[in-house]
Design a protein around this motif. Sequence first.
Motif, short mmCIF file in Angstrom:
data_model
loop_
_atom_site.label_atom_id
_atom_site.label_comp_id
_atom_site.label_asym_id
_atom_site.label_seq_id
_atom_site.Cartn_x
_atom_site.Cartn_y
_atom_site.Cartn_z
N GLN A 268 -3.52 0.66 -3.34
CA GLN A 268 -3.21 -0.66 -2.80
C GLN A 268 -3.57 -1.76 -3.77
O GLN A 268 -4.63 -1.77 -4.38
CB GLN A 268 -3.97 -0.87 -1.48
CG GLN A 268 -3.66 -2.21 -0.83
CD GLN A 268 -4.33 -2.37 0.52
OE1 GLN A 268 -4.87 -1.42 1.07
NE2 GLN A 268 -4.29 -3.58 1.07
N GLN B 98 -4.24 7.06 -1.41
CA GLN B 98 -3.84 5.74 -0.98
C GLN B 98 -4.09 4.76 -2.12
O GLN B 98 -5.20 4.71 -2.66
CB GLN B 98 -4.61 5.31 0.27
CG GLN B 98 -4.08 4.05 0.93
CD GLN B 98 -4.79 3.76 2.24
OE1 GLN B 98 -5.99 3.48 2.26
NE2 GLN B 98 -4.07 3.84 3.34
N CYS C 198 0.86 -1.18 0.00
CA CYS C 198 0.00 0.00 0.00
C CYS C 198 0.90 1.24 0.00
O CYS C 198 1.88 1.29 0.74
CB CYS C 198 -0.91 -0.01 1.23
SG CYS C 198 -1.97 1.44 1.39
N SER D 239 0.77 5.45 0.37
CA SER D 239 0.01 6.65 0.69
C SER D 239 0.81 7.88 0.29
O SER D 239 2.04 7.90 0.40
CB SER D 239 -0.28 6.72 2.20
OG SER D 239 -1.17 5.71 2.59
#
Length: 515
Positions: A397, A395, A256, A258
């Motif tokens: 992912q 974000q 992930c 950010s």
Amino acid sequence: MATILGVTGRQFVPSSKGYNDWQYQYATTTHGVDHDMNPGLIVQPRNKADIKAVIAYARDHNKAIAIRTGGHQYSGASSTGPGNIQLDLRRTFQAPDDLAYFEKGTSSFVRASVSHSLGAFNHFLGQHKVFVPHGQCVEVHVGGHVQTGGYGQLGRSFGLFGDHVLSLEIIDHAGQEREITKESDPELFHAWLGGSPGNLGVLTHMTIQVHRDSDYVGSMGLRVVHLYSTAKLKKILAQLAEMNDDPDFPRNYDLCVSVLSASFDVLGLMGGLDDKMRREHPEIFGKDGTPFWPRSIIVYAQWVPFSPDDKPDLAWFQRLQGDSFFSGGVQTKPMSELTAEWIFRNTREFDLPYVKRTYLTDSTTLSKDGWVDWVVGRMDRVVQPTGNGQWLSAQLQCFGGQHSMFARNADNGTAYSWRDSTLCMTIDNFHKPEKQAAAEEWQAVNDEQGIGENGLFSKQDRRVLWGSYGTFDLDSVWETYYDDRPKYERLMRARKAADPEGIFTPNTFCVKRAD
């Protein structure tokens, strides 16, 4: 609206002292005008008897009930207008037996109430050396989180939070207590988990199967903070896109990324709309654990062994680490400790209103289609200028691949949609009130260029209930939240059975009931 006789918990009508504080929720800074979030009555029940009294009152007086646990729903769907009631469960079920760990043979379980935040829930799991996939926002509560999926850092390796639910304890439209399992009521179980959150009854508790650290010895994690630069972000997202595009990428890995604008305003105080709540009512707003950060790229990566023969690719981690601003290096830690490090410790990213977007894609050609350059360019427009009155929170992912449990859990009896998706992208613009038009224009370009037949991210508009945006009438855009019409009609039938009198229909952000 009058208060309800016999209810022992606190009640607030608009003229009550404290009403303006308790009606506050995350979305009021953004949707306080276009979505009515001023209930005629707020009830904070002390127990199930209070809840049953509220349901009976609503049925007798033709009122609807909006159910709130954390109040973090971005569009404000956990509130309602002056003709209806908000049932605030944040503090209702916090006795010792409302969060309990137990074992049966080689399996471990947790019975949790909806009144616990993810931060408190994660801490409890860590005390017992167990873990389960869940999200990163500290003040989100598990009630709304589980109903909308529970997307989180372990999505590829273990699936969604909601995939681990074994039973749901509810109070229905008639005030009856029921326990629902996939075996006892498959239609209602399906509808509760991914169907129409908050619109099927009152969820009080759930039983969840959790994973033991001792079964995954050798788990590794990396948390890296890079100072923002265009070149560095392109390099990291290129690695994310390569992972996304590889259908054979091992299930062991999750990644992930950010991206955050700086938490401070170089030209002065942000002047956010929540300042008073944050300062004067931290018991309502929540407490921030990380008040300041620079323009950042934050990488969360981990690897988990599923057999004694599994070995990590340390070069994969090293590429993500690079020349970082901060890194603790690749750490071998129990997964329950790693999951605690993934939690974002602030109530919200920025103390400002926002224009929100969360998209899903099933593309496996992101590394070839120009998506990386495009999305970095879009982020640059918000992050790089100083004093533009806009702040980015993004974000991204991975969830895809043929080995991913996010995908392989598709037919497990839940209604969570878009299980063939490979990547989820949240890209939010927090802005000063006077910059709303600029923020909306920026997002409109993202929509136009990123989504649709010629979209650089997804050819189809795929949304998630926890990251809702756009129209507040769910029925008019059902095809963006659910895979197909048969699934939506199945949920419509379940809604009609669960809410025949409209007691749990406080606004239009809900699955329509079948005719």
